[in-house]
Enzyme design. Structure first.
Site: not given
Lengths: 276, 55
Positions: A96, A98, A113, A157, A213, A270, A273
């Protein structure tokens, strides 16, 4: 020949301090003949040159994720001549993947990978040192991974990984290019820790119901565009040939073909940072 | 490739310095003067010799 042209040539002859035969001699000792030929189409750019090329050659870049975004990033950075590229990914190639992960082919199914990507990038440019790391990036190991890098390109992701990478890069003051893609849209953001808004400044908290995804889907070219933009940002940060997308992000909607620059400022509170 | 090498050499020179490039007739002899002018340098061509004063 006209008198004016003869005069011009005489004037030139009087001030000649360097005369090189561009056909018979290598004229750039810092770049080999092979390098000049391999990188000629970027060297010839008015904005580029030997200094930019040597900056890439001396750079060490960590690419986190060897998937849909990491593929174009790895390909363009290796092709451009970044000296050392680390590829981090703990997954193995699945069928899935490719349609959008350009570094992996059908015979690579089941291969880690990071190894699959490293093999292709070494074929693309044997002069680049490729270092695969088959690990999952998390808050615990991110600081060690980003330490000593000139740049990190976050092609992960998940929000959790992006926040971990952002925090580690801020703490180590390593510039980072963040990005995300889903469906036919995405975003890209360059961060210079301590100088520009970081990922958490722009996105203080992850959305509670962020689709994955695997559930929402993604089109291959959309990931290709966002990954290519990330690679472009990386080259800009490494060489300084053009300003990066900093203090905000670029929002890209490929369904409507709209690119929107969104401003973001550093936050005094923050956690990543503000101490810098 | 001749213009790429010429451009790289020009990058190493100071403004006002001149570079003499001998080009093979054909593509290089057409491209080098044009590209040098496009980059803002002063150029003169005599035969196959291109003289460029760095801008």
């Amino acid at each position: 020949m006209s008198n004016s042209r003869r005069g011009f040539l005489r004037e030139l002859a009087s001030v000649v301090t360097a005369a090189k035969d561009a056909i018979e001699q290598p004229v750039v000792p810092d770049l080999t003949d092979a390098e000049v030929e391999r990188y000629s189409r970027q060297l010839v750019l008015p904005e580029w040159g030997a200094a930019a090329q040597l900056a890439l050659t001396e750079a060490s870049v960590l690419v986190i994720g060897a998937g849909a975004l990491g593929s174009p990033v790895g390909l363009y950075l290796a092709g451009a001549g970044v000296g050392r590229i680390g590829i981090v990914d703990d997954d193995a190639v699945e069928l899935s993947n490719l349609h959008r992960q350009l570094l992996h082919f059908t015979p690579d199914l089941g291969t880690p990978k990071s190894e699959s990507a490293a093999a292709k990038l070494r074929f693309l440019n044997p002069d680049v040192v490729i270092e695969p790391y088959q690990v999952r990036v998390a808050a615990a190991n991110a600081p060690a991974l980003v330490e000593g890098q000139d740049l990190v390109v976050d092609c992960s992701d998940s929000f959790a990984t992006r926040y971990a990478v952002n925090a580690a890069c801020c703490a180590a003051r390593v510039p980072v290019v963040e990005a995300g893609v889903l469906g036919m849209a995405g975003m890209v953001m360059s961060i210079k820790p301590g100088r520009t808004a970081c990922y958490r400044c722009a996105f203080p908290t992850a959305p509670a119901d962020a689709p994955r995804c695997a559930d929402a889907g993604v089109l291959g070219p959309a990931a290709g565009v966002i990954g290519s933009l990330q690679a472009m940002e990386a080259l800009k940060l490494l060489t300084g040939v053009a300003p990066a997308i900093a203090d905000g992000f670029l929002q890209v909607d490929l369904a409507t073909a709209e690119f929107l620059r969104v401003r973001a400022a550093r936050r005094e509170d923050c956690p990543d940072c503000s101490p810098l | 490739m001749t213009w790429v090498r010429t451009k790289l050499e020009l990058e190493r020179m100071a403004a006002g310095e001149a570079l003499v490039v001998r080009c093979r007739p054909g593509e290089a002899l057409e491209n080098v003067p044009r590209s040098a002018r496009d980059a803002g340098h002063r150029v003169a061509v005599e035969g196959t010799t291109v003289r460029i004063v760095r801008a």
